[in-house]
Motif scaffolding. Structure first.
Motif, short mmCIF file in Angstrom:
data_model
loop_
_atom_site.label_atom_id
_atom_site.label_comp_id
_atom_site.label_asym_id
_atom_site.label_seq_id
_atom_site.Cartn_x
_atom_site.Cartn_y
_atom_site.Cartn_z
N GLY A 23 0.63 -1.17 -0.10
CA GLY A 23 0.07 0.10 0.02
C GLY A 23 0.89 1.37 -0.06
O GLY A 23 0.20 2.40 -0.28
N GLY A 24 2.10 1.23 0.16
CA GLY A 24 3.03 2.31 0.02
C GLY A 24 3.18 3.05 -1.37
O GLY A 24 2.90 2.20 -2.33
N TRP A 132 -3.83 14.80 -9.65
CA TRP A 132 -3.02 14.77 -8.55
C TRP A 132 -3.58 13.89 -7.27
O TRP A 132 -4.45 14.14 -6.88
CB TRP A 132 -2.26 16.04 -7.96
N ALA A 133 -2.66 12.97 -6.91
CA ALA A 133 -3.25 12.07 -5.82
C ALA A 133 -3.00 12.93 -4.76
O ALA A 133 -2.15 13.99 -4.62
CB ALA A 133 -2.45 10.88 -5.62
N ASN A 134 -3.41 12.69 -3.40
CA ASN A 134 -3.46 13.22 -2.40
C ASN A 134 -2.46 12.77 -1.44
O ASN A 134 -2.48 11.97 -0.64
CB ASN A 134 -5.02 12.98 -1.39
N TYR A 135 -1.06 13.43 -1.81
CA TYR A 135 0.00 12.75 -1.10
C TYR A 135 0.07 13.51 0.44
O TYR A 135 -0.54 14.69 0.27
CB TYR A 135 1.22 13.24 -1.94
N GLU A 136 0.92 12.95 1.16
CA GLU A 136 0.97 13.54 2.61
C GLU A 136 2.32 13.55 2.70
O GLU A 136 2.83 12.58 2.74
CB GLU A 136 0.00 13.06 3.47
N LEU A 171 -0.58 7.79 -6.39
CA LEU A 171 0.32 7.25 -5.22
C LEU A 171 1.09 6.03 -5.64
O LEU A 171 2.02 5.56 -4.73
CB LEU A 171 -0.93 6.63 -3.98
N THR A 172 0.84 5.43 -6.86
CA THR A 172 1.60 4.38 -7.32
C THR A 172 2.53 5.06 -8.32
O THR A 172 2.04 5.38 -9.40
CB THR A 172 0.56 3.32 -7.83
#
Length: 465
Positions: A23-24, A132-136, A171-172
Motif C-alpha cells: 500500500g505504500g 494529482w493524488a492526495n500525497y501527505e 500514489l503508485t
C-alpha cells in the motif's frame, strides 16, 4: 545521501524502504487511487501550439538589450532562462501540484537584439486537466522534488529543447503519466510529442536523443555498483527497476529504444549519459560536498567509462571533481567521522571547510577531456546569450550579526575548462513579473566581474536527502 568513498559507488540507500511496503507509494502493485483511474494508454500525447506574446524591445547603446514580454501565461508560471548556442530560451512552467494549470511555454529570443523568434504552448490534449493524488508529508515532498527536476532541458549542441508536463500523478509511481514534447530551437517546430508511463526521475539530452528515466519506485533501483569498461561485470545491470527510454531526434518517426540502470540519470554530454549512484547537485557553494563515482554510459545504460570523485554536475555537462585519489578519500572520510558535513559553517569557517577547500580539485569536460585546476575555489554557473559560463570564487566566511556569512572573493570566469578571465561579459538576467502582472523582462547586460551575483538560493549540497 552522502557516499563517503570517492572511488566506490556504494549501494543506493534504503531510506525509502517504508514506501515499498504493501500500500505504500513505492509499491508497484498498489491499486489505483479511488475515484480517478489512470488515463488510457496513448491519450496524453501533448499538443504544441503557437503562443501569443507581446514583445517590446529596448536598446542599450551597443551594450546589450532588454525585452519586455507579456502574456496571460506569465503571471502563474515558474520562470527560468536556458542559454543555448542558438540564443536564449525562456521557459514558463506550471508550479507543482497545479490542478488547474498543466501547460508549459517556451519563448525563444534572438541573441543579437532580444527580438521574439517564436513562442509555443505545450499542453495536454484537448484541454485535459492534470490529476494529482492526495500525497501527505515526506512522500509528497519527495515526489515534488522529483517531479520538479529538469522539466526543461536542451541538447548540448543547442538544436533541441525538451519539455515535460505532468498528466496523472498517482500514489503508485508506475501509474504516473507525463507528456513530453521536443522542439527545434531554430524554428519552434515540434520534433517529437510522446506520452510517458511511470514516474519520471529525470530527462537528459545528447545531441541525437532525448533520454527519459522512469521508475516504479521513488529512486532508480537497488544494490549494485558501476563496473568499469574493462573490469568484471562491465556494463552489467543488476536488480533494477529504472528504465531509460531513448527517443531518436534525427528521425522523429523512429521508435524509441529502452535500457535499464540502477543509477541516477545526472545529465549528458554530446554523446554519453552521465549516471551516478547518488543524485549530485549542480554546484557546491558551501564547501561541504563529498565525491561520488560517475559513469559515462550509452543511451541504454551500458557503461563505457567512469570518473571518480565527482561532487558537482553542471547543466552543460561539466564536472567538478577531487583529484587526490585515496588521499582525498581518507581526508574526507576522517573529517566526516569527526565533524559531519552538516555542521560546516556553523561557527565561521569550520575545519571541514578548510580541509575541503585545500583538497586538489578540477573542472572537467568529460567529452573533450579538457581540465582546469580549481583547487581553493568554489564555482557557480550563469547564463549568457550563447551558453553557460563558470564563475570562480575564493570561498571565505565571516561572522555577522546573524551568524556566519558566506563572503567569497571574486576570481573570474571561464566559458570552458581553461584560463580564467577577468574581463566584463555579456550576461543574461530576468526580472518580474510583479504581483498581478503578466509582464517580465529579459536583459542582456555587459557585466563587470565585481557585479556578478552568487545565486545562494539554489539548492546546496546539504539539501540532499
Amino acid at each position: 545521501i552522502y557516499t563517503l568513498s570517492l572511488h566506490d559507488a556504494l549501494p543506493i540507500s534504503s531510506w525509502l524502504a517504508a514506501c515499498k511496503g504493501s500500500g505504500g507509494p513505492g509499491a508497484a502493485g498498489t491499486a489505483s487511487p479511488t475515484g480517478m483511474p489512470p488515463p488510457a494508454v496513448g491519450s496524453m500525447v501533448p499538443q504544441v501550439t503557437e503562443l501569443t506574446v507581446d514583445a517590446v524591445q529596448s536598446a542599450r547603446g551597443g551594450e546589450g538589450w532588454q525585452t519586455a514580454l507579456t502574456s496571460e501565461r506569465m503571471g502563474s508560471a515558474k520562470l527560468d532562462i536556458l542559454p543555448t548556442r542558438a540564443g536564449p530560451l525562456v521557459s514558463l512552467l506550471p508550479y507543482y501540484y497545479s490542478e488547474n494549470d498543466s501547460d508549459a511555454a517556451l519563448v525563444a529570443l534572438d541573441p543579437a537584439d532580444g527580438s521574439l523568434a517564436w513562442a509555443r504552448l505545450i499542453s495536454l490534449p484537448d484541454g485535459a486537466a492534470p490529476w494529482w493524488a492526495n500525497y501527505e508529508g515526506d512522500v509528497e515532498d519527495e515526489v515534488r522534488k522529483i517531479a520538479g527536476r529538469s522539466d526543461v532541458v536542451v541538447s548540448p549542441d543547442g538544436r533541441y529543447a525538451s519539455v515535460i508536463v505532468r498528466a496523472y500523478v498517482s500514489l503508485t509511481p508506475d501509474e504516473h503519466v507525463s507528456a513530453v514534447a521536443v522542439l527545434d530551437r531554430a524554428s519552434g517546430r515540434a520534433v517529437r510529442a510522446e506520452e510517458i508511463r511511470g514516474l519520471v526521475l529525470r530527462q537528459a539530452m545528447t545531441d541525437d536523443a532525448l533520454v527519459i528515466q522512469t521508475s516504479s519506485l521513488l529512486h532508480p533501483g537497488s544494490e549494485t555498483v558501476i563496473a568499469g569498461p574493462d573490469g568484471p561485470g562491465a556494463g552489467d545491470v543488476v536488480d533494477t527497476t529504472s528504465t531509460l527510454t531513448a527517443f531518436p531526434l534525427a528521425d522523429p518517426q523512429a521508435p524509441p529504444t529502452t535500457g535499464s540502470t540502477p543509477l541516477w540519470l545526472l545529465g549528458a554530454t554530446r554523446d554519453s549519459l552521465l549516471l551516478g549512484a547518488s543524485r549530485i547537485d549542480s554546484a557546491c557553494y558551501a564547501g561541504d560536498c563529498l565525491g561520488y563515482r560517475v559513469a559515462l554510459a550509452t543511451a541504454s545504460g551500458q557503461t563505457t567509462g567512469r570518473i571518480d570523485g565527482v561532487y558537482a554536475v553542471h547543466p552543460d555537462g561539466l564536472l567538478e571533481r577531487f583529484t587526490g585519489g585515496e588521499a582525498d578519500d581518507a581526508a574526507l572520510t576522517a573529517m566526516a567521522r569527526d565533524a559531519p558535513a552538516s555542521t560546516a559553517n556553523r561557527d565561521e569557517e569550520s575545519s571541514w571547510n578548510r580541509v575541503w577547500a585545500g583538497l586538489g580539485r578540477e573542472l572537467l569536460d568529460p567529452a573533450s577531456g579538457a581540465t582546469a585546476d580549481i583547487t581553493g575555489l568554489t564555482l557557480s554557473h550563469d547564463p549568457t546569450a550563447g551558453g553557460w559560463i563558470t564563475i570562480c570564487r575564493r570561498p571565505a566566511w565571516s561572522k555577522g550579526d546573524k551568524g556566519p556569512t558566506y563572503a567569497p572573493e571574486m576570481v573570474g570566469w571561464m566559458d570552458a575548462p581553461g584560463p580564467v578571465s577577468t574581463e566584463p561579459i555579456m550576461m543574461l538576467s530576468h526580472g518580474g513579473p510583479q504581483k498581478d502582472s503578466s509582464t517580465f523582462t529579459v536583459s542582456l547586460t555587459r557585466t563587470a566581474l565585481a557585479n556578478l551575483q552568487l545565486e545562494i538560493g539554489r539548492a546546496s549540497c546539504r539539501e540532499r536527502v
